[in-house]
Design a protein around this motif. Structure first.
Motif, short mmCIF file in Angstrom:
data_model
loop_
_atom_site.label_atom_id
_atom_site.label_comp_id
_atom_site.label_asym_id
_atom_site.label_seq_id
_atom_site.Cartn_x
_atom_site.Cartn_y
_atom_site.Cartn_z
N TRP A 72 -20.56 0.23 -0.72
CA TRP A 72 -19.55 -0.02 -1.74
C TRP A 72 -19.60 1.02 -2.85
CZ3 TRP A 72 -16.38 -4.66 -2.53
CH2 TRP A 72 -16.37 -5.48 -1.40
N GLY A 105 -16.46 -0.47 0.97
CA GLY A 105 -15.81 -1.38 0.02
C GLY A 105 -15.71 -0.74 -1.35
N ILE A 107 -15.19 -1.81 -5.62
CA ILE A 107 -14.97 -2.77 -6.72
C ILE A 107 -14.27 -1.96 -7.81
CG2 ILE A 107 -16.09 -4.07 -8.57
CD1 ILE A 107 -18.40 -4.62 -6.60
N LYS A 127 -12.07 -2.28 2.15
CA LYS A 127 -11.98 -3.53 1.41
C LYS A 127 -11.94 -3.17 -0.08
CE LYS A 127 -14.14 -7.97 2.12
NZ LYS A 127 -15.20 -8.63 2.82
N CYS A 129 -11.75 -4.70 -3.92
CA CYS A 129 -11.79 -5.88 -4.76
C CYS A 129 -11.33 -5.49 -6.17
CB CYS A 129 -13.22 -6.41 -4.78
SG CYS A 129 -13.35 -7.78 -5.86
N LEU A 151 -19.53 -9.81 -9.05
CA LEU A 151 -18.89 -9.37 -7.80
C LEU A 151 -19.92 -8.86 -6.80
CD1 LEU A 151 -15.82 -7.59 -9.35
CD2 LEU A 151 -15.77 -9.54 -7.81
N GLU A 154 -21.55 -11.66 -5.19
CA GLU A 154 -20.66 -12.34 -4.23
C GLU A 154 -20.50 -11.55 -2.92
OE1 GLU A 154 -17.04 -13.72 -5.99
OE2 GLU A 154 -16.08 -14.00 -4.01
N TYR A 155 -20.28 -10.21 -3.03
CA TYR A 155 -19.98 -9.42 -1.83
C TYR A 155 -21.22 -8.83 -1.16
CZ TYR A 155 -15.22 -10.29 -3.00
OH TYR A 155 -14.05 -10.94 -3.26
N LYS A 156 -22.36 -8.89 -1.84
CA LYS A 156 -23.64 -8.46 -1.26
C LYS A 156 -23.59 -7.11 -0.53
CE LYS A 156 -25.88 -12.92 -0.57
NZ LYS A 156 -25.19 -13.65 -1.58
N HIS A 246 -9.54 -10.49 -7.43
CA HIS A 246 -10.61 -11.37 -7.92
C HIS A 246 -10.19 -12.01 -9.24
CE1 HIS A 246 -14.75 -12.67 -8.48
NE2 HIS A 246 -14.59 -12.34 -9.75
#
Ligand code: FAD
Length: 394
Positions: A72, A105, A107, A127, A129, A151, A154-156, A246
């Motif tokens: 991420w 991912g 964020i 992905k 977020c 976050l 949550e998304y680990k 989110h």
């Protein structure tokens, strides 16, 4: 007790002595003994062929991180624009994710950011977020830390990459503390260990004299910051991403309540984006001062490029700090970098050696800058630059 030697088994071969990085093994007669300052690193245990080195130190167990997936990127946006470092990190994240067989991912916290999702997808995010709220329009570290930490929990992610911008440098250590995760700052190289499948994070250490490779074995996510201009963005055709909106709940902690943004005043000065410049003309101590820098400015103007400098030039006040190139300045990779009166110390080279073409002007033929230059001009820059300007005007 730590580490000790069973003198019955020791044959005095001295392998343990040679293996110890801390000089913590000595010979007493024909037997080895462990000294007090032993750190129990285990190097002597591996070296001993007699099985004479004993320990009661239990190897730390690596927790099961199989629920942590994905590489991420914490993207950065301001005033509806993405910071270019976010796309550079996505380029690197694609490479790492491919090696791990995982997905990329992103964020992205902020306000008015939904329009940035297609760009993030085009540059490799599978992905995205989006944490969108008016409270995030102005960056405040207390709020951003709370929201990003939530976050991440949550998304680990397996790996989390953050730009080493002024914002990233402030946010990343707080996140690491909050998530109890390891963090390596200012990485210049990232790769996956082929056996352990963990992130190997390489960065200059001890003033750039050694490159240290660091791994975070016992915590997740494996966090690294990378300076702008170090990694390469990579666009992927026809890519689509899953977008998650989110729901942001601004935390009501005392730290958040302690300050209120009343007004944002932007500096009128032109934003320096050295890492986007195609041509950079940089000056060092050899320019001799402001007069010498006037020549640098004229040459940069002639090429439609930007002016930069070494740390010495910054310390002397000849060039502003945001134009410093190097380990503690910016990393740049323009099409053309002209280094004038710069010795080419390792800390400076760390920020410019990936430029496509490098021209160096220096009166010392043995200056290290010539080792990374495509063209070297040995001579006095006060004669060479005016000559270049004359030739350019013809
Ligand atoms: C932890 C740490 C981080 C650092 N980070 C950075 C960083 O981010 N960026 C950075 O730049 N430095 C950094 N430094 C400093 C770095 O080590 C060097 O001291 C610095 O880069 C040297 O700057 P310079 O080349 O301008 O000066 P000098 O090393 O003094 O070199 C001047 C050069 O100019 C040449 N010269 C002199 N007169 C002329 C002339 N008339 N015409 C042509 N050539 C001439 C000389 O031959 C010489 O090679 C860092 C140091 C440390 C310890």
């Amino acid at each position: 007790m730590g580490v000790w030697i069973d003198s019955e088994l020791c044959n005095g071969c001295k392998r343990c002595l040679k293996a110890c990085p801390y000089d913590a093994v000595a010979m007493r007669g024909d037997k080895a003994v462990i000294l007090e300052h032993c750190t129990a690193c285990g190097a002597c245990i591996e070296a001993c062929r007699q099985d004479a080195v004993k320990t009661d130190v239990v190897a730390r167990e690596i927790p099961d991180f199989s629920d942590h997936r994905g590489v991420w990127v914490l993207a950065e946006a301001q005033g509806g624009e993405l910071n270019p470092v976010s796309l550079e990190l996505l380029g690197e994240a694609q490479e790492l994710a491919r090696t791990l067989g995982q997905k990329v991912g992103v964020i992205l916290p902020g306000w008015d950011i939904a329009g940035l999702a297609p760009t993030l997808a085009r540059f490799g995010a599978a992905k995205i977020c989006l944490a969108e709220d008016k409270a995030l329009a102005t960056y405040r570290v207390e709020i951003y830390t709370e929201i990003v930490a939530e976050l991440v929990a949550e998304y680990k992610p397996d790996i989390l990459l953050i730009g080493a911008t002024s914002r990233g440098r402030e946010l990343a250590p707080r996140l690491a503390r909050r998530l109890k995760a390891g963090l390596t700052a200012d990485c210049t190289m990232l790769e996956i260990d082929p056996d352990e499948k963990i992130l190997l994070q390489t960065r200059p250490a001890f003033g750039g004299n050694v490159m240290a490779t660091i791994a975070s074995r016992y915590s997740r996510p494996q966090m690294a910051t990378v300076r702008p201009g170090v990694m390469q963005p990579c666009e992927c055709e026809g890519s689509q991403a899953e977008i998650i909106n989110h729901l942001v709940k601004v935390p009501e902690t005392p730290a958040v309540a302690a300050a209120k943004v009343l007004e944002v005043v932007r500096e009128a000065k032109r934003k320096v984006r050295l890492n986007e410049a195609k041509v950079i003309v940089a000056g060092g101590r050899g320019t001799g001062g402001e007069m010498g820098f006037k020549l640098i400015e004229k040459l940069a103007e002639g090429f439609g490029g930007e002016v930069a400098g070494t740390r010495i030039a910054v310390e002397e006040g000849w060039v502003p700090v945001e134009r410093q190139v190097g380990q503690t300045g910016q990393a740049v990779r323009p099409e053309l970098y002209i280094a004038c009166g710069i010795s080419g110390a390792v800390q400076h080279r760390a920020g410019m050696q990936d430029s496509r073409y490098i021209i160096a002007i220096n009166k010392d033929p043995g200056a290290p800058i010539f080792s990374v230059a495509d063209w070297g001009i040995v001579g006095d820059l006060h004669q060479i630059i005016p000559e270049m300007l004359t030739q350019m005007a013809l």
